[in-house]
Scaffold this motif. Structure first.
Motif, PDB file in Angstrom:
ATOM      1  N   ASP A 111      38.021  13.067  37.515  1.00 31.04           N
ATOM      2  CA  ASP A 111      37.140  12.718  36.394  1.00 31.04           C
ATOM      3  C   ASP A 111      37.816  13.030  35.058  1.00 31.04           C
ATOM      4  O   ASP A 111      37.764  12.229  34.117  1.00 31.04           O
ATOM      5  CB  ASP A 111      35.827  13.499  36.476  1.00 31.04           C
ATOM      6  CG  ASP A 111      34.990  13.146  37.700  1.00 31.04           C
ATOM      7  OD1 ASP A 111      35.155  12.024  38.213  1.00 31.04           O
ATOM      8  OD2 ASP A 111      34.196  14.000  38.118  1.00 31.04           O
ATOM      9  N   GLU A 112      38.425  14.197  34.977  1.00 30.77           N
ATOM     10  CA  GLU A 112      39.113  14.600  33.747  1.00 30.77           C
ATOM     11  C   GLU A 112      40.208  13.602  33.395  1.00 30.77           C
ATOM     12  O   GLU A 112      40.384  13.238  32.230  1.00 30.77           O
ATOM     13  CB  GLU A 112      39.694  16.004  33.907  1.00 30.77           C
ATOM     14  CG  GLU A 112      38.673  17.129  33.965  1.00 30.77           C
ATOM     15  CD  GLU A 112      38.123  17.521  32.592  1.00 30.77           C
ATOM     16  OE1 GLU A 112      38.465  16.844  31.597  1.00 30.77           O
ATOM     17  OE2 GLU A 112      37.357  18.495  32.537  1.00 30.77           O
ATOM     18  N   LYS A 113      40.941  13.160  34.391  1.00 30.39           N
ATOM     19  CA  LYS A 113      42.013  12.193  34.166  1.00 30.39           C
ATOM     20  C   LYS A 113      41.444  10.871  33.659  1.00 30.39           C
ATOM     21  O   LYS A 113      42.000  10.240  32.751  1.00 30.39           O
ATOM     22  CB  LYS A 113      42.786  11.976  35.464  1.00 30.39           C
ATOM     23  CG  LYS A 113      43.991  11.064  35.322  1.00 30.39           C
ATOM     24  CD  LYS A 113      44.761  10.965  36.644  1.00 30.39           C
ATOM     25  CE  LYS A 113      45.958  10.024  36.496  1.00 30.39           C
ATOM     26  NZ  LYS A 113      46.706   9.903  37.784  1.00 30.39           N
ATOM     27  N   LEU A 114      40.319  10.450  34.233  1.00 27.22           N
ATOM     28  CA  LEU A 114      39.671   9.210  33.814  1.00 27.22           C
ATOM     29  C   LEU A 114      39.292   9.264  32.341  1.00 27.22           C
ATOM     30  O   LEU A 114      39.572   8.341  31.563  1.00 27.22           O
ATOM     31  CB  LEU A 114      38.425   8.966  34.677  1.00 27.22           C
ATOM     32  CG  LEU A 114      37.614   7.710  34.359  1.00 27.22           C
ATOM     33  CD1 LEU A 114      38.389   6.448  34.713  1.00 27.22           C
ATOM     34  CD2 LEU A 114      36.274   7.742  35.113  1.00 27.22           C
ATOM     35  N   PHE A 115      38.660  10.366  31.918  1.00 24.01           N
ATOM     36  CA  PHE A 115      38.196  10.460  30.542  1.00 24.01           C
ATOM     37  C   PHE A 115      39.321  10.798  29.575  1.00 24.01           C
ATOM     38  O   PHE A 115      39.247  10.441  28.392  1.00 24.01           O
ATOM     39  CB  PHE A 115      37.047  11.464  30.440  1.00 24.01           C
ATOM     40  CG  PHE A 115      35.746  10.879  30.903  1.00 24.01           C
ATOM     41  CD1 PHE A 115      35.030  10.031  30.086  1.00 24.01           C
ATOM     42  CD2 PHE A 115      35.267  11.141  32.174  1.00 24.01           C
ATOM     43  CE1 PHE A 115      33.848   9.456  30.515  1.00 24.01           C
ATOM     44  CE2 PHE A 115      34.087  10.581  32.615  1.00 24.01           C
ATOM     45  CZ  PHE A 115      33.369   9.730  31.788  1.00 24.01           C
TER      46      PHE A 115
END
Length: 397
Positions: free
Chosen positions: A196-200
């Motif tokens: 998720d962190e990578k996505l955002f």
């Protein structure tokens, strides 16, 4: 037709999270002392220059803002004025005064400064009254009102205060982090995985790069219907500009046309934007597709930031009056994600993970928020007697 932001679709935290805890004796005493000090300071500014002023200054609280400033209306023989308490450790009164001077010199109606004490954090300024542009907007009036506001915006952007900070990459990133830290984790209750962190993180990088592509100009940063006042001379008064920066030229157009407090049909917004771009010296030579992308992506950055700020105002600062803006702001975010393939994954994540939780306890939070707003908006009147050297503050409802 006007689509006012609804006060539904928000998750319900506990009542303990919502209501401001009872003030400690020391904090209540500090606030009382601060009001007494402000009333005395106002008295000193007005007397003896206005000899017929009564020897008691009454401070009537008026609507505050999202910052730490408090506003009080006072009556003097020359009319109504606003006394401002802007704690110097939290607010920059010097920036307000400096920018007010630049804008006033450019013919823009901003509150005139009657007196200021930077050390105390007190100001005495012109009272623009209570009529916001928001109060006047409907589907019949909006075209003319927005035309005037966009014309005024071009005048405002032609000013160039030398001391304005840059809206740089670090600040853009800090603002985007508010969305994850407060809205996603604190309000929605989702702990982000590494994926998720990578996505955002990818989303942040795209939005920051797009913002930095734009020509730069003076940006108010909150140029919307609650910070623009309708004045008796049919002019628009501009307030709350102390956070101005030098940054992306379309930022204030986004604030106005995709206002968190009132929304309009997409084709209408596009028409207003096209007129603004065609008439803007910094934009008219840029192709429309680029301008539209700049506008939409900058809007996405702003609305993600606003979701974080509205949540923080509630959970940290106990200001529930901003809760009703969350649903429309979240819709703005989803609309842009659905329009651009680059944000397809982000839109799906938000729709699947966040939307169901955001809509979970609609009735409860609406009722509690309404109760909280009513409880925190009870007017107070502070009076300081100075004729006999006595200080006495009375608070009445």
């Amino acid at each position: 037709m006007q689509d006012m932001t609804p006060s539904d679709q928000i998750r319900q935290p506990s009542r303990q999270e919502l209501f401001q805890p009872e003030l400690s004796h020391s904090e209540a005493a500090r606030q009382q002392q601060r009001r007494e000090q402000l009333a005395q300071w106002v008295q000193q500014q007005l007397v003896p220059a206005e000899e017929h002023l009564t020897n008691a200054v009454q401070l009537l609280p008026v609507g505050g803002d999202a910052g730490f400033r408090s506003y009080y209306r006072i009556q003097s023989p020359q009319g109504s004025l606003l006394a401002v308490d802007a704690p110097p450790e939290k607010e920059d009164s010097a920036a307000f005064v400096s920018i007010a001077g630049v804008l006033s010199d450019a013919g823009i109606r901003v509150p005139q400064i009657r007196a200021v004490d930077y050390d105390l954090g007190f100001m005495l300024i012109e009272d623009f009254g209570d009529t916001l542009l928001l109060d006047l907007l409907d589907h019949q009036s909006v075209d003319a009102i927005y035309a005037d506001a966009l014309t005024l915006l071009k005048t405002l952007q032609a000013t160039s205060p030398d001391t304005l900070p840059e809206y740089d990459e670090a600040l853009l990133q800090t603002e985007l982090s508010l969305f994850r830290d407060w809205f996603i984790q604190q309000l929605i209750g989702i702990e982000l995985t590494e994926e998720d962190e990578k996505l955002f993180c990818g989303l942040d990088q795209m939005l920051i790069a797009s913002a930095r592509e734009q020509p730069s100009a003076f940006i108010h940063r909150d140029y919307h219907s609650r910070n623009l006042m309708s004045l008796p001379d049919n002019q628009i008064g501009v307030i709350d500009f102390q956070g101005a920066l030098h940054g992306p030229v379309l930022y204030d157009a986004v604030s106005l046309l995709k206002d968190c407090y009132v929304s309009w049909p997409e084709d209408q917004v596009e028409g207003w934007l096209q007129d603004f771009v065609r008439q803007h010296a910094l934009l008219r030579d840029t192709d429309w597709a680029t301008c539209q992308r700049w506008f939409d992506w900058l809007g996405l950055q702003r609305h993600l930031k606003c979701l974080g700020i509205f949540t923080r105002l509630w959970l940290r600062d106990k200001k529930p009056q901003y809760l009703s803006a969350i649903p429309a702001t979240f819709r703005y975010v989803l609309e842009v994600c659905q329009r651009y393939p680059a944000f397809e994954q982000h839109g799906q994540w938000l729709q699947q993970r966040v939307a169901p939780i955001l809509t979970q306890k609609i009735a409860d939070i609406t009722a509690v928020a309404a109760t909280a707003v009513a409880e925190v908006s009870v007017p107070e009147t502070s009076t300081v007697e100075t004729s006999a050297g006595k200080k006495d503050q009375s608070v009445s409802s």
